[in-house]
Design an enzyme around this catalytic site. Structure first.
Site, PDB file in Angstrom:
ATOM      1  N   GLU A  96      26.006 -35.944 -14.442  1.00 52.68           N
ATOM      2  CA  GLU A  96      24.956 -34.945 -14.609  1.00 52.68           C
ATOM      3  C   GLU A  96      23.591 -35.620 -14.628  1.00 52.68           C
ATOM      4  O   GLU A  96      23.495 -36.834 -14.872  1.00 52.68           O
ATOM      5  CB  GLU A  96      25.173 -34.162 -15.908  1.00 52.68           C
ATOM      6  CG  GLU A  96      26.471 -33.389 -15.923  1.00 52.68           C
ATOM      7  CD  GLU A  96      26.672 -32.560 -17.188  1.00 52.68           C
ATOM      8  OE1 GLU A  96      27.636 -31.779 -17.232  1.00 52.68           O
ATOM      9  OE2 GLU A  96      25.847 -32.697 -18.129  1.00 52.68           O
ATOM     10  N   GLY A 131      25.076 -39.918 -17.163  1.00 52.19           N
ATOM     11  CA  GLY A 131      25.661 -40.698 -16.086  1.00 52.19           C
ATOM     12  C   GLY A 131      26.984 -41.291 -16.502  1.00 52.19           C
ATOM     13  O   GLY A 131      28.015 -40.630 -16.483  1.00 52.19           O
ATOM     14  N   THR A 133      29.714 -36.878  -4.330  1.00 50.98           N
ATOM     15  CA  THR A 133      30.160 -37.267  -3.000  1.00 50.98           C
ATOM     16  C   THR A 133      30.845 -36.094  -2.303  1.00 50.98           C
ATOM     17  O   THR A 133      31.679 -35.413  -2.892  1.00 50.98           O
ATOM     18  CB  THR A 133      31.132 -38.455  -3.093  1.00 50.98           C
ATOM     19  OG1 THR A 133      30.468 -39.554  -3.718  1.00 50.98           O
ATOM     20  CG2 THR A 133      31.605 -38.880  -1.712  1.00 50.98           C
ATOM     21  N   GLU A 139      40.462 -45.098  -9.045  1.00 53.06           N
ATOM     22  CA  GLU A 139      39.192 -45.109  -8.328  1.00 53.06           C
ATOM     23  C   GLU A 139      38.584 -46.507  -8.320  1.00 53.06           C
ATOM     24  O   GLU A 139      38.070 -46.974  -7.290  1.00 53.06           O
ATOM     25  CB  GLU A 139      38.217 -44.119  -8.961  1.00 53.06           C
ATOM     26  CG  GLU A 139      36.882 -44.055  -8.242  1.00 53.06           C
ATOM     27  CD  GLU A 139      35.893 -43.100  -8.900  1.00 53.06           C
ATOM     28  OE1 GLU A 139      34.754 -42.995  -8.391  1.00 53.06           O
ATOM     29  OE2 GLU A 139      36.240 -42.478  -9.925  1.00 53.06           O
TER      30      GLU A 139
END
Length: 393
Positions: free
Chosen positions: A141, A145, A172, A254
């Site tokens: 946001e 972060g 993304t 990720e």
């Protein structure tokens, strides 16, 4: 395939799993896909600022998007397979920007797939794995972060719906996404009040604006706003209040993916620089014959190889179920540091050509900068390591 694969000279290493006959065939499939479907168009996509939806459809038709997902959700293989695809795509002339835009489902739908809700899998996961729908993950946001527990986007329950108000940034595939798996606050302050809610982007009250970036130009990024957006309660992923835990669990995959992209980018730049040094002649001889150049390239190759070896080892241990939280953070930072150093030297050794827009090393130089920020900034990774080392007492 060449030395870029990093095949071991002896058995018994974490590299062996990357070299099975099936995975060699997968590597060849990805190399061909990249040469035909990506490389000829990449400069145009960079200028346009987005990948075409048709690329997702073609990747889905080849089964490249379902890798690493549980069979119950329509997936196949392990996370290693998804990482191999990203690695080979970069080694074959693609980019980490393409990986970010094409494989956004890798961060957008794992939470849904893991939750196992058959209706959600049919509505969201299956279309994403087939390339028919584009997903995104909405966590960051404007005022929150890396501090995920501090998000303020609110989802208020009203009967069979949630009413969502707030904003997300640096998303993304945010301008193209059909739906966004969104971290929202359904409870009180802190991490216990966070839930995950799938928000379709065509709902009234959803707006989005494109953000321009230093790199990853072919991967669109957006800021999203939710103004009284009504979302069915059936779009809640898992139970209320479990969002933070779901996010943390999927961060591991990720971060490993980004570490793979980092060392693959480094290796690609090594390969490009070797080819350049062999062909470029100055003062009557090839650059490759000059000791200062040879030694720099040797150092680049060393850094890329060490990063690849360590990341693959950590990935193997993570897939085996070991506690590698510390090593995950170290692996990402190690690969990013190697990538940063190698892409910088690659541009330097290419000289003026390396600084030109359209040169592949120039694109890698720009793209590489985000790898130390996305998926957990380098400083956050160092803090993870420091805490696990017992520095907090």
């Amino acid at each position: 395939m060449g030395s870029s694969e990093g095949h071991p000279r002896c058995s018994g290493s974490a590299h062996d799993a990357w070299s099975t006959p099936e995975r060699r065939a997968l590597r060849e499939l990805v190399a061909d896909f990249t040469a035909r479907e990506i490389v000829p168009h990449l400069d145009r996509w960079e200028d346009e600022g987005a990948l075409p939806r048709s690329l997702h459809e073609r990747a889905g038709a080849l089964g490249l998007l379902e890798l690493g997902f549980p069979a119950a959700a329509g997936g196949v293989g392990e996370h290693l397979d998804a990482c191999l695809v990203a690695e080979q795509l970069i080694l074959s002339g693609g980019s980490s920007g393409v990986c970010a835009g094409l494989f956004t489902h890798g961060i957008g739908v794992p939470h849904i797939a893991t939750a196992g809700d058959p209706d959600q899998i049919a509505r969201f996961v299956a279309p994403a794995l087939a390339g028919r729908a584009i997903s995104a993950l909405g966590i960051t946001e404007p005022e929150a972060g890396s501090d995920v527990a501090a998000i303020s986007t609110r989802a208020r329950r009203e009967g069979d719906e949630y009413v969502v108000d707030g904003a997300k940034t640096f998303i993304t595939s945010g301008t193209r996404a059909d739906f966004v798996t969104t971290a929202v606050r359904t409870g009180g302050a802190g991490h216990r009040g966070i839930s995950l809610l799938v928000i379709e982007t065509d709902r009234p009250g959803v707006s989005r604006s494109r953000l321009r970036k230093m790199g990853w130009h072919c991967s669109d990024t957006a800021e999203l706003r939710f103004d009284g957006v009504r979302v069915p309660a059936a779009n809640l992923v898992g139970a209320e209040g479990t969002g933070f835990r779901q996010i943390m669990v999927n961060f591991a995959a990720e971060r490993l993916s980004m570490a793979v992209q980092a060392y693959a980018t480094a290796q690609r730049c090594v390969d490009l620089t070797i080819a350049w040094a062999r062909s470029r002649r100055t003062f009557g001889s090839a650059l490759a014959q000059r000791q200062v150049v040879r030694h720099q390239i040797a150092g680049m190759a060393r850094e890329a190889t060490v990063a690849r070896t360590y990341v693959r080892d950590v990935l193997a241990r993570w897939q085996a179920g070991e506690d590698v939280v510390t090593e995950l953070a170290m692996a990402k930072n190690t690969a990013v540091a190697a990538c940063d150093a190698v892409v910088d030297r690659a541009v330097q050794l290419h000289g003026g050509m390396g600084y030109m827009h359209g040169a592949e090393v120039e694109r890698h130089y720009r793209d590489a900068r985000i790898l130390g920020i996305g998926g957990g900034a380098t400083e956050i990774m160092d803090e993870v390591v420091a805490g696990r080392l017992g520095l907090d007492g």
